[in-house]
Design a protein around this motif. Structure first.
Motif, PDB file in Angstrom:
ATOM      1  N   MET A   1      13.260  -4.144 -12.951  1.00 13.08           N
ATOM      2  CA  MET A   1      12.049  -4.429 -12.190  1.00 13.08           C
ATOM      3  C   MET A   1      12.295  -5.336 -10.992  1.00 13.08           C
ATOM      4  SD  MET A   1       9.661  -2.690 -13.597  1.00 13.08           S
ATOM      5  CE  MET A   1      10.774  -1.443 -14.218  1.00 13.08           C
TER       6      MET A   1
ATOM      7  N   LYS B   1       8.181  11.004 -11.785  1.00 17.17           N
ATOM      8  CA  LYS B   1       7.435   9.893 -11.207  1.00 17.17           C
ATOM      9  C   LYS B   1       6.598  10.317  -9.998  1.00 17.17           C
ATOM     10  CE  LYS B   1       8.836   6.919 -14.182  1.00 17.17           C
ATOM     11  NZ  LYS B   1       7.869   6.323 -15.145  1.00 17.17           N
TER      12      LYS B   1
ATOM     13  N   SER C   1       2.939  -4.428  -8.059  1.00 19.48           N
ATOM     14  CA  SER C   1       3.435  -3.491  -9.072  1.00 19.48           C
ATOM     15  C   SER C   1       4.839  -3.855  -9.541  1.00 19.48           C
ATOM     16  CB  SER C   1       3.457  -2.071  -8.498  1.00 19.48           C
ATOM     17  OG  SER C   1       4.004  -1.157  -9.428  1.00 19.48           O
TER      18      SER C   1
ATOM     19  N   CYS D   1       7.948  -2.305 -10.682  1.00 16.08           N
ATOM     20  CA  CYS D   1       8.436  -0.937 -10.538  1.00 16.08           C
ATOM     21  C   CYS D   1       9.866  -0.921 -10.022  1.00 16.08           C
ATOM     22  CB  CYS D   1       7.538  -0.147  -9.577  1.00 16.08           C
ATOM     23  SG  CYS D   1       7.389  -0.920  -7.947  1.00 16.08           S
TER      24      CYS D   1
ATOM     25  N   GLU E   1      10.323   5.060  -9.039  1.00 15.00           N
ATOM     26  CA  GLU E   1       8.977   5.163  -9.601  1.00 15.00           C
ATOM     27  C   GLU E   1       7.899   5.225  -8.528  1.00 15.00           C
ATOM     28  OE1 GLU E   1       9.333   2.945 -13.904  1.00 15.00           O
ATOM     29  OE2 GLU E   1       9.179   1.688 -12.120  1.00 15.00           O
ATOM     30  N   VAL E   2       8.158   4.623  -7.390  1.00 13.97           N
ATOM     31  CA  VAL E   2       7.124   4.558  -6.331  1.00 13.97           C
ATOM     32  C   VAL E   2       7.569   5.272  -5.057  1.00 13.97           C
ATOM     33  CG1 VAL E   2       6.028   2.472  -7.192  1.00 13.97           C
ATOM     34  CG2 VAL E   2       7.992   2.270  -5.649  1.00 13.97           C
TER      35      VAL E   2
ATOM     36  N   PHE F   1       6.083  -4.612  -4.183  1.00  8.65           N
ATOM     37  CA  PHE F   1       6.830  -3.943  -5.237  1.00  8.65           C
ATOM     38  C   PHE F   1       7.862  -4.920  -5.779  1.00  8.65           C
ATOM     39  CE2 PHE F   1       6.089   0.367  -2.985  1.00  8.65           C
ATOM     40  CZ  PHE F   1       4.936   0.590  -3.720  1.00  8.65           C
TER      41      PHE F   1
END
Length: 223
Positions: free
Chosen positions: A54, A92, A121, A123, A127-128, A145
């Protein structure tokens, strides 16, 4: 005090990966064949690296799998890793294809009220990857992020950073999330007013005021 900014969590708050309580992707991969690990062993290794994933310590998905392989003294099969990486990217992408209309209406209403809108977020990059192509993206004045800033919820620093980016004091700000990663508690410690979004995820318990429908949030805004 007048509300100056509203910050949203992303997954299971603005988009969901689940349908009828089940993850939409089946993830039925043969990890033993692809990576040399039983599925349950892979899951343990994967979850043990969550914070490093993360916060961007691992730059991408293949970097995580390489570290797992080295830790388990396994052969690193680049072809298998790239296959899983591309499958994960496709998986994703799905949540960003169909955004609920009531969520878009909520964002539009906040914008019409001249309230700044932020995203916080936890992430990783894959994922994004498709967030900026989604219908959500144009509404946000600031996007934080975790993998880009090296801080993850519930660390109070990530909320403070988000507030600073929008020049909004925490006491002028609201945080809305489904409650994963203890994000609601972190937001409260950072000084934001907190609401628990339960329109996607009803399984996480909290003591915070629950919002059952996106439009209910508008009633909570102090102008």
């Amino acid at each position: 005090m007048k509300t100056k900014a509203v910050f949203f969590d992303l997954f299971e708050t603005l988009v969901t990966e689940f349908s009828n309580g089940k993850r939409q992707s089946d993830r039925s991969y043969n990890y033993l064949e692809l990576l040399g690990l039983e599925k349950e062993d892979f899951k343990k290794e994967w979850h043990s690296r969550q914070l490093k994933r993360m916060t961007g310590i691992f730059s991408n998905y293949p970097a995580v799998l390489k570290d797992i392989s080295e830790n388990r003294s396994l052969n690193f099969n680049d072809e298998s890793v790239q296959y899983l990486y591309q499958e994960r990217i496709k998986e994703k992408r799905e949540p960003f294809l169909n955004i609920r209309s009531d969520l878009l209406e909520l964002l539009e209403s906040l914008r019409n009220k001249q309230i700044k809108i932020g995203l916080i977020s936890n992430c990783t990059e894959e994922e994004v990857r498709y967030f900026h192509e989604s219908k959500l993206a144009p509404y946000f004045d600031s996007i934080v992020f975790s993998f880009e800033v090296g801080i993850a919820k519930p660390d109070v620093d990530i909320y403070q950073l988000a507030c600073e980016r929008l020049s909004a004091a925490p006491e002028q700000s609201i945080f809305v999330g489904d409650g994963g990663s203890n994000e609601l508690e972190g937001a409260k410690l950072a000084g934001l007013k907190v609401y628990h979004a339960v329109w996607f995820n009803t399984y996480i318990e909290s003591t915070f005021k629950k919002i059952n429908h996106p439009h209910e949030l508008l009633k909570e805004i102090v102008e």
